[in-house]
Every structure is written in C-alpha cells, then in structure tokens.
Scaffold this motif. Structure first.
Motif, PDB file in Angstrom:
ATOM      1  N   ALA B 219       0.826  -1.216   0.000  1.00  0.00           N
ATOM      2  CA  ALA B 219       0.000   0.000   0.000  1.00  0.00           C
ATOM      3  C   ALA B 219       0.857   1.261   0.000  1.00  0.00           C
ATOM      4  O   ALA B 219       0.525   2.246  -0.671  1.00  0.00           O
ATOM      5  N   LEU B 220       1.972   1.238   0.748  1.00  0.00           N
ATOM      6  CA  LEU B 220       2.810   2.442   0.848  1.00  0.00           C
ATOM      7  C   LEU B 220       3.458   2.777  -0.494  1.00  0.00           C
ATOM      8  O   LEU B 220       3.968   3.869  -0.687  1.00  0.00           O
ATOM      9  N   ASN B 224      -1.772  -1.748  -6.154  1.00  0.00           N
ATOM     10  CA  ASN B 224      -3.207  -1.984  -5.999  1.00  0.00           C
ATOM     11  C   ASN B 224      -3.536  -3.470  -5.902  1.00  0.00           C
ATOM     12  O   ASN B 224      -3.414  -4.202  -6.878  1.00  0.00           O
ATOM     13  N   LEU B 225      -3.961  -3.902  -4.708  1.00  0.00           N
ATOM     14  CA  LEU B 225      -4.420  -5.277  -4.492  1.00  0.00           C
ATOM     15  C   LEU B 225      -5.677  -5.545  -5.311  1.00  0.00           C
ATOM     16  O   LEU B 225      -6.616  -4.756  -5.272  1.00  0.00           O
ATOM     17  N   THR B 226      -5.749  -6.666  -6.019  1.00  0.00           N
ATOM     18  CA  THR B 226      -7.003  -7.036  -6.684  1.00  0.00           C
ATOM     19  C   THR B 226      -7.676  -8.202  -5.975  1.00  0.00           C
ATOM     20  O   THR B 226      -8.844  -8.465  -6.187  1.00  0.00           O
ATOM     21  N   LYS B 227      -6.919  -8.921  -5.126  1.00  0.00           N
ATOM     22  CA  LYS B 227      -7.531 -10.029  -4.397  1.00  0.00           C
ATOM     23  C   LYS B 227      -6.683 -10.402  -3.197  1.00  0.00           C
ATOM     24  O   LYS B 227      -5.458 -10.348  -3.271  1.00  0.00           O
TER      25      LYS B 227
END
Lengths: 279, 279
Positions: B219-220, B224-227
């Motif tokens: 995140a830092l 971008n997480l998708t799952k």
C-alpha cells in the motif's frame, strides 16, 4: 422449562451435534436439516431458537456458503466452539473390512482420509451429503461391501460397528462452529469470559489501498485480527466482501473507536456479534 | 511442430476446455483428468506441458484446493483468462422436458441454477464430479428421466440436445483460470501486455498487526491489491497463508521494492508469477 430448539445441518450424529452439546449442554433439542440454507431459514421463521453452524475447518478452510448466509439472514453470533474431528470407518455389523469396496461420506471427510484410501486402493470414495447420514444409509441398505466415514457418535446412534478408528490424515483437525440467534433475539452479553472476539463484514470502494486503510482502523489501535476472509460480491465481478474476526468486545472503548473509524472508510459495515473466545 | 499438451480437470467439453482455447488457441492437445491433483501431478511428472486450472468463480468464490496445489506443486502462473459460464439443461435426443426427474451436474453448477429448480420441483439435483462428464454419463445410460447441466460445447461433443438454454440464476457468472507451467519451464515474459498482474503467497508471524504490516509493503507504494485470500496453515490450527494478487509486474522497480519490504515482514514469501491481466 421449555427445551431450546437447536437446528443443525446433517443427520443426528453429525459433528454439528457434538458442537451443539459443547455450546448448549445436553438440554437442547437438536433438530436436523439437510441443507444449511434450511437451517438459516428455520431460524428466521422462528421454527428453531438457535442454529449451530460450522464456519471453518483447520484443514479444509472456510465453509463459504455459511459466510454468505451470515449476511443474508439477519443473525447474530452468540458463541463459538471448536470440535476435534475424528473420522472412523463404520459399517453394519457383519460387514468384513476386506469386503469393503464403497465408502460413503461427505466429500470433505473423504478428502481428509487420503492416506487411508492410498493404502486401500480397492475402496472407492463415494460422495454423500453428510457423514452421519452416510452411516444411516449404509445401515438401511445393508450391502456387504459398503461402509461410511463418520464420528463415533454416529456409529453408536445407528447401531453400526467401527472397523477402523481415527483414519484421518492429520490430527490437527478441528472445526469451528458458531451459535447463532435471530438478531433481535440475541441474548445480552454476560461479562464472565476472559477473552472476547468480534466478527464483522465490510466492503471497500474499489480503489488502491482501500483494504489497507480499512485494516488500519484496527491495526492503529492494536486490535489483533484473528481471521480475514474474502467472498465475491454478487453482481460485481472481481469485487469482494471482507469478513474479519478480531480479539475484543464491541463495547470496549478502543474497539468502539476502531469500528467508528472503519465505518468512515468502508462502503458497508455490519457487526455480526461479540462472543467469548472458544478454547 | 509438436502440439502443446494441456491438462484440464473434467471431461472434454468442460468449461476448462473453453479456457484452454482462450489461452492457447486451437493448437493445443487438451488432455482431461478426473481430479485437480492428477492434473498438477501430471504437470510435475512432465506428462503434460501446461495445466489450465480454475481458481475462482464470481459467484461461488475461490477453488481452494487449487490454491493449495499452487504452493505444493512447484508451478508458475504464465497467464490468466475469464470464461463466461452459461449453464444449459441437456438430455439425450428423445428425452422430453416434462419427464425429467433427475438432473446431474457438478454441485457448483447445480447451486447456480436454484431458481430453475425452484420452478421445477419434481427435478431432483444429483451431484456429479464434472459438468461435461454428467452429459457423457446421461448419454451412455440413456434413461428417459435424466438430464445434465453443462456447457453448449459439452452437448455438441456428446451429441446431446439442449432442452433449456442459459438456466443460471445470475448472468454475472465468470470463472477465472490460470495457465500453469512447471516453475523451471515457465516462458520468459513478453512486454506486449498493457497491464500486468502478480500473484504471491506469504505467511506472517501470529502477532498483532502482522497482516497490516505485510499489506503496508504494497500500500505504501500504491500497489493496488485485486484479491486477498486466506487458507489454513496445515499443522498450525487457526493460522493462515495469504494469497494476494496485485497490479504490476515482478520486475517493475516499484514492485521489486514492495516485494523486498514484504520479504522483511513475512515469515515465508513466494511469487507465483507475473502475467498479463485478463480482459
């Protein structure tokens, strides 16, 4: 006093019955249903007072259908318990081990005895909707080549014989159950438990870092996550609901602040219950 | 040129065959296996060149068994694709709709046609290991009261008739498949894709905030997480493996730094592959 009616999925003798005994003692009247949605439906309709529902197994993982039901039926979690799963090979009296060709059980149970089946390649695995139901069925059919995999209690209820004890691959095999009430009927929390857990479900906007920001609401207050689970959001392909368990009670001031912060960053948030932590 | 051998689970005509066509064109030789662990085993043994494996469905969620296999067999993800799932009621020629009493299919497919079964209460749902295999079976048995639920392609392969088209409850029904290679045989990445995804698996120490710290590594850096998916850790009840997908390529400098940071805070970390994002 009227006995509490507790709905479970599966025939009598299923592991859910053992969970009901751990959660409610021997006083509850256990009422079996064939499917999970039927148990939740009966709870909503007031045909049962509580439901005892498996949520996850240490080997197989979560029972996802039930996570969906937690949200879709308006329930509240009042307690949790863990049941040690021991699988036994069970057959009608007179059936000989060497004659067994078909073994009936729930697919999860069959998959937890793979080493046993590797050693006995003549035995065919046959899926059945329930472990205890498989014992009931082989007792009714009385084929000389059929057995079931289920609990000790199931063998005893249906008068069947245990041919091999504890045939599961892995002894670290526990299932976690919830005791559920209709939201409006959930009992007030007592204050006797040493440690509490809270379960909630939320969605985030589909933007970078959204889950991270949501978890920060808990982490920045040292609230300890014990589980996180994602489930697909219906109608929005590749977006997810998050189910989270953490240590702490909903009305603990630190948790209240964390929930307030989480509500700011989440699109949707529902607390499913605070309950004493199972052993 | 030798045809590439692609292993799938299920009979020919399964949705996995459509996924193989999307991923490999019509040139690959599709080899069916009954169980997922057999496909992974054949890949490891070199009996097939690639495997085409379903990982998640937008309604049913993840295929957890396959997440476990991703880690236990030494594979690498080379591509992903999404297949639109359309379920049809399929029977041998001559079978009449009004005579159908038993409908065979994979439990996930049966559960995705609940409105159809609610409208036709005389039809009993019967679990079968595979959608296309159910068509093959009803064609072999030729009972006048039996049908299957499967793809259009399955009906055509086995010469069966479609009695009702598109009986699934929800049109937002897609399954995501991975194309897998043995880790040592994975092809070099081309640079033609517009967007890339990376999949990895990690564990954290069981301390407060551990997952939060792990996600902060991504995140830092605005990754971008998708799952995110948790799976139980064998032998450690109530501890979990985390499977994460994010946008970006393993050798992108920003992602490299994120992975370095994640390796610091994780107990265990393995990158499962970088691949072009599916449409």
């Amino acid at each position: 006093m009227k006995k509490q009616r507790a709905g479970i999925q599966g025939e009598l003798g299923a592991f859910s019955q053992e969970a009901a005994r751990q959660l409610l003692g021997n006083q509850a009247q256990v009422i079996p249903f064939q499917r999970f949605d039927q148990v939740f439906g009966a709870l909503r309709a007031g045909k049962i007072d509580v439901a005892v529902i498996p949520m996850e197994n240490t080997l197989a993982g979560s029972v996802h259908e039930n996570y969906d039901h937690l949200l879709n039926f308006d329930v509240r979690i009042a307690a949790e318990t863990n049941v040690r799963i021991v699988h036994n090979l069970i057959a009608p009296p007179g059936v000989r081990f060497k004659d067994i060709r078909k073994v009936y059980s729930h697919p999860v149970a069959l998959n937890q005895c793979l080493r046993f089946f590797a050693r006995h390649p003549k035995m065919e695995r046959v899926s059945f909707y329930d472990t205890a139901g498989a014992v009931k069925m082989v007792m009714e059919e009385r084929n000389s080549d059929a057995a079931a995999i289920a609990s000790r209690v199931a063998a005893s209820i249906y008068g069947a014989k245990i041919l091999r004890r504890s045939i599961e691959d892995d002894r670290h095999n526990f299932t976690r159950f919830f005791l559920l009430y209709r939201r409006k009927d959930a009992p007030r929390r007592t204050t006797h438990a040493r440690q509490w857990k809270t379960s909630l479900v939320f969605t985030t906007r589909n933007v970078p870092g959204a889950l991270f920001r949501a978890l920060s609401a808990l982490a920045l207050r040292d609230v300890n996550l014990t589980k996180i689970e994602s489930r697909p959001l219906r109608g929005k392909p590749w977006e997810y609901l998050f189910y989270v368990d953490f240590l702490g009670r909903e009305d603990d001031p630190r948790v209240e602040k964390a929930l307030g912060h989480l509500a700011e960053v989440a699109d949707f948030l529902r607390v499913l219950g605070s309950y004493p932590r199972g052993r």
